[in-house]
Design a protein around this motif. Structure first.
Motif, short mmCIF file in Angstrom:
data_model
loop_
_atom_site.label_atom_id
_atom_site.label_comp_id
_atom_site.label_asym_id
_atom_site.label_seq_id
_atom_site.Cartn_x
_atom_site.Cartn_y
_atom_site.Cartn_z
N PRO A 14 -23.04 -76.32 -29.63
CA PRO A 14 -22.78 -77.29 -28.42
C PRO A 14 -23.34 -76.79 -27.16
N ILE A 15 -23.45 -75.57 -26.97
CA ILE A 15 -24.64 -75.11 -25.93
C ILE A 15 -25.89 -75.51 -25.99
N ALA A 16 -26.51 -75.46 -27.08
CA ALA A 16 -27.80 -75.82 -27.33
C ALA A 16 -28.12 -77.25 -27.62
N ASN A 17 -27.28 -77.85 -28.20
CA ASN A 17 -27.29 -79.37 -28.61
C ASN A 17 -27.73 -80.08 -27.36
N PRO A 18 -28.77 -80.93 -27.60
CA PRO A 18 -29.57 -81.62 -26.43
C PRO A 18 -28.82 -82.86 -26.00
N VAL A 19 -27.50 -83.22 -26.87
CA VAL A 19 -26.87 -84.50 -26.15
C VAL A 19 -25.41 -83.80 -25.78
N GLU A 20 -25.16 -82.58 -25.81
CA GLU A 20 -24.04 -81.78 -25.35
C GLU A 20 -24.30 -81.21 -24.11
N MET A 21 -24.65 -79.91 -24.13
CA MET A 21 -24.88 -79.13 -23.16
C MET A 21 -26.24 -78.67 -22.81
N ASP A 22 -26.95 -78.85 -23.85
CA ASP A 22 -28.63 -78.81 -23.63
C ASP A 22 -29.01 -77.50 -22.83
N ALA A 23 -28.55 -76.31 -23.30
CA ALA A 23 -29.07 -75.25 -22.43
C ALA A 23 -29.52 -74.26 -23.45
N GLN A 24 -30.45 -73.33 -22.78
CA GLN A 24 -31.43 -72.48 -23.59
C GLN A 24 -30.60 -71.30 -23.24
N LEU A 25 -30.22 -70.42 -24.17
CA LEU A 25 -29.64 -69.14 -23.95
C LEU A 25 -30.16 -68.32 -23.19
N PRO A 26 -31.42 -68.16 -23.32
CA PRO A 26 -32.10 -66.76 -22.35
C PRO A 26 -31.87 -67.23 -20.75
N ALA A 27 -32.05 -68.44 -20.57
CA ALA A 27 -31.77 -69.08 -19.16
C ALA A 27 -30.37 -69.09 -18.81
N LEU A 28 -29.62 -69.51 -19.65
CA LEU A 28 -28.19 -69.37 -19.41
C LEU A 28 -27.64 -67.91 -18.90
N ILE A 29 -28.21 -67.01 -19.86
CA ILE A 29 -27.85 -65.59 -19.29
C ILE A 29 -28.27 -65.09 -18.02
N GLU A 30 -29.71 -65.52 -17.87
CA GLU A 30 -30.13 -65.23 -16.61
C GLU A 30 -29.21 -65.68 -15.54
N ARG A 31 -28.91 -67.17 -15.54
CA ARG A 31 -28.16 -67.51 -14.49
C ARG A 31 -26.80 -66.87 -14.34
N LEU A 32 -26.18 -66.35 -15.51
CA LEU A 32 -25.16 -65.57 -15.21
C LEU A 32 -25.14 -64.25 -14.60
N ARG A 33 -26.18 -63.59 -14.90
CA ARG A 33 -26.70 -62.25 -14.39
C ARG A 33 -26.90 -62.51 -12.99
N ALA A 34 -27.59 -63.65 -12.55
CA ALA A 34 -27.69 -63.77 -10.98
C ALA A 34 -26.39 -64.09 -10.16
N ASP A 35 -25.43 -64.45 -11.08
CA ASP A 35 -24.31 -64.95 -10.17
C ASP A 35 -23.50 -63.69 -9.39
N ALA A 36 -22.96 -64.24 -8.25
CA ALA A 36 -22.50 -63.04 -7.53
C ALA A 36 -21.18 -62.45 -8.11
N ASP A 37 -20.40 -63.00 -9.01
CA ASP A 37 -19.11 -62.63 -9.55
C ASP A 37 -19.41 -62.21 -10.96
#
Length: 363
Positions: free
Chosen positions: A153-176
């Motif tokens: 579902p994370i990668a599915n283009p009609v569900e969450m449509d996220a690329q895993l590398p970009a998602l991981i970078e988003r979490l790394r940049a989060d303050a918490d």
């Protein structure tokens, strides 16, 4: 007798919240002013962390928590991730968007999942519970392990449509999130393996085994009335071949006669075997009264429609399961008894368990 994996405690609300509050109050009296708040928070976190325990009479699970032991921090991280819409490409859809707790973590009243940009998926979002017992996940079995299931579902283009590398970078940049990952895994490093392990700690502990049916088979004869008991007997005559107790599924892939020529390839999407075309994993019927609509495409709104399909609506396709050809000989009286019994598989304690609720909603 209940069987626990090593080091695991009770699950599914075995400790009542009244007892928890009493325990915290006693603990507060014993704590000094300097360290009291932190220690109380730690106690509360432990009380809110369900541990994996096999209910009495159930088989051993498929997923093994020895390689991913449940911790308060790991469970809390998985819970936070499950409800975080930032796991989708544009930050609008979380896992919980299509898996709502009040509907036993199904998508209530939606025939198919609604994803990013209000796009429609092709299949009904199933309830999430007792996942540790599934040999494969998803309607077609495309996920072979609880830890890899979210990747679909994370990668599915009609569900969450996220690329895993970009998602991981988003979490790394989060303050918490680095602090949360460090609490769960020992260092602040964030990677896909840790992300998936945390989610598995949360979803794997979603055990639903507290229905009135469960109380009845445990020896409480009053848990089901006479009509519901007749429905259980009818269920065992006509339905249990596919929906085997106690998990109410045999986890096989079957064509249940919805269409003579199914448009959705089903299991054949994974196996590329022609005989698997239109076959889908037999879903559990636990919490069935809480999870309409029904079937892999959500075509039936009511349980009465489902039963009528099995009585008189089986399509005569080549791949229809042999047990269903010609329909099931369910009498009118048995139909009515089944409709009385099936809601006894619902588990309100599970759907109201605050440990699985959105952490943003304080109770």
């Amino acid at each position: 007798m209940r069987h626990r994996q090593p080091g695991k405690g009770r699950s599914n609300g075995q400790v009542t919240w009244l007892a928890a509050l009493i325990l915290l109050a006693v603990g507060a009296l014993a704590l000094d002013a300097r360290g009291g708040i932190g220690m109380l928070a730690e106690q509360l976190a432990l009380l809110r962390t369900p541990q994996f325990e096999v209910p009495a009479g159930w088989p051993q699970p498929v997923y093994d928590f020895h390689a991913n032991p449940i911790t308060a921090a790991g469970f809390a991280l998985g819970r936070q991730l499950f409800y975080d819409p930032r796991l989708s490409r544009d930050g609008t859809v979380s896992c919980a968007s299509c898996h709502q707790q009040f509907a036993a973590f199904a998508h209530y009243d939606h025939a198919v999942s609604h994803g990013i940009g209000n796009r429609n998926g092709t299949r009904n979002a199933p309830g999430l519970y007792n996942l540790a017992w599934l040999p494969q996940l998803m309607w077609d079995g495309s996920a072979h392990n609880l830890e890899v299931q979210p990747l679909g579902p994370i990668a599915n283009p009609v569900e969450m449509d996220a690329q895993l590398p970009a998602l991981i970078e988003r979490l790394r940049a989060d303050a918490d999130y680095p602090r949360r990952f460090e609490a769960a895994f020992g260092t602040p490093a964030i990677d896909s393996q840790r992300l998936l392990k945390a989610l598995a700690q949360f979803t794997g502990t979603m055990i639903s085994a507290g229905s009135r049916y469960d109380r009845y088979v445990a020896g409480d004869a009053g848990a089901l009335d006479a009509r519901e008991q007749a429905g259980l007997a009818a269920f065992r005559r006509h339905c249990a071949q596919c929906h085997a107790e106690p998990l109410f599924s045999d986890f096989r892939y079957r064509d249940n006669g919805l269409d003579a020529a199914p448009r959705d390839a089903g299991r054949a999407t994974v196996t590329a075997v022609a005989a698997d075309w239109g076959r889908f994993r037999v879903p559990s019927l636990r919490n069935i009264g809480l999870t309409p609509p029904y079937m892999h495409d959500g075509r039936f709104d009511t349980l009465a429609q489902v039963i009528e399909h099995y009585r008189s609506g089986i399509a005569a396709g080549d791949q229809v399961d042999p047990a269903l050809r010609g329909g099931l000989p369910i009498s009118d009286a048995e139909r009515d008894a089944l409709l009385a019994f099936l809601p006894a598989l619902d588990d309100p304690a599970f759907t109201h368990d605050v440990r699985f609720a959105d952490p943003a909603h304080r109770r």
